[in-house]
Motif scaffolding. Structure first.
Motif: not given
Length: 362
Positions: A11-14, A16, A63-64, A69
């Motif tokens: 769940n970091y930036r782009n 999963k 992540k959105k 994360f």
């Protein structure tokens, strides 16, 4: 030798859930724009102090549509394997970063972690070092100092805090003079420490460039770095510093901050006293920048007994034959772990066959 063996991003930036393995030497991350190459470098940089190479807000790492994360890495320290984890968590309605070493997040343990490695960072904007603002050049030099002394940021933050506090007091209708006197004494002591550290850093760069020129016949003109600061000179002392701060109280009350100090410094880069580096071509400026990283690596490895980890984002622009040879020298001469990014694997064809190539797009 200390190095990152791998990384896992959740769940970091782009990303999963994404994992990569690294070698202890040169690692090249290549892929299309937006694939997450810089995000991986940033994730590595979060295992030490601060908010990463882009100095972004912690909440932006998540992540959105996710709550937090978690990044993992196995770090090799000589014969020991260390499990590292960094994650976001909510504390007092604020999202913070928390680091663990073998599931321990105590101050003593994390301070030990900070002593295990340091980073030297090259970002695309570094290309404009000689054309950017004075604050950019100050931050560049400070980054080199931090790569040797991870407590240096504490000194900088204390200095900034005292400057801000002094500004607040100057704008009060009534205040204790002794309180202001004490703050100005603190500012003077901290400012002199920063000046001393920066002067030593500049001396180290220049002396190690000269040494490398002699040892390896680099055949480059002598690089001269001067501190451009109307207040700073070798004769300033605590008494003079305090006197100047008192002298500018009324001006500083109106303008804010402080009229003098290391936050006003700039650096002039010259070749042989008469050629400003800022007037050279873009490729020639890139050569000087690579020489700075070469000199700092030599200083850390051979004088400080440190093995920095290099994070070099989009490093391949303006690489002519001279710059390719310099970059190759950095990767092969010091036995360091290095991470580079670029859009095309072919950009790195000059590197050793032992280079680890990671296609981030796939």
């Amino acid at each position: 030798m200390s190095y990152f063996r791998d990384i896992r991003l959740i769940n970091y930036r782009n990303f999963k859930d994404y994992s990569l393995e690294f070698t202890k030497n040169c690692n090249v991350l290549f892929g299309t724009n937006g694939s997450g190459k810089t995000n991986i470098l940033e994730a590595l940089s979060l295992f030490t102090k601060g908010r990463g190479i882009r100095k972004d807000q912690i909440k932006n790492f998540i992540k959105k549509n996710e709550n937090n994360f978690i990044n993992f890495s196995n770090f090799k320290q000589f014969d020991d394997s260390i499990e590292l984890k960094v994650n976001s968590e909510k504390k007092n309605n604020k999202i913070i970063k928390k680091i663990f070493l073998n599931n321990d997040s105590s101050k003593k343990t994390i301070d030990h972690l900070y002593s295990l490695f340091s980073f030297l960072v090259f970002l695309p904007e570094t290309e404009r070092l000689f054309l950017s603002s004075p604050s950019f050049r100050r931050n560049f030099i400070d980054g080199f100092i931090f790569s040797k002394d991870n407590a240096y940021n504490i000194l900088i933050n204390k200095y900034k805090k005292n400057i801000i506090e002094r500004s607040k007091i100057l704008n009060l209708n009534d205040y204790e003079t002794s309180w202001l006197d004490k703050l100005e004494e603190n500012i003077s002591n901290l400012g002199l420490e920063i000046y001393k550290a920066r002067k030593l850093q500049i001396f180290s760069i220049q002396s190690h460039l000269s040494l490398l020129n002699e040892q390896q016949k680099l055949s480059f003109n002598k690089l001269i770095i001067k501190i451009n600061d109307r207040f700073f000179n070798d004769g300033i002392n605590i008494e003079l510093y305090i006197k100047e701060l008192k002298k500018y109280r009324e001006i500083d009350k109106i303008t804010g901050g402080a009229h003098i100090g290391p936050h006003k410094s700039d650096y002039i880069f010259q070749l042989d006293e008469n050629i400003l580096v800022s007037q050279l071509s873009t490729g020639q400026q890139k050569t000087i920048i690579l020489l700075l990283y070469l000199a700092q690596s030599n200083y850390l490895v051979n004088e400080c007994n440190l093995k920095p980890i290099l994070l070099m984002d989009e490093i391949c622009s303006h690489l002519d034959d001279i710059n390719r040879k310099l970059l190759l020298k950095i990767t092969e001469h010091f036995d360091l772990q290095i991470f580079m990014t670029g859009t095309d694997k072919n950009l790195f064809s000059f590197l050793s066959t032992n280079t680890n190539f990671c296609n981030i797009t796939e």
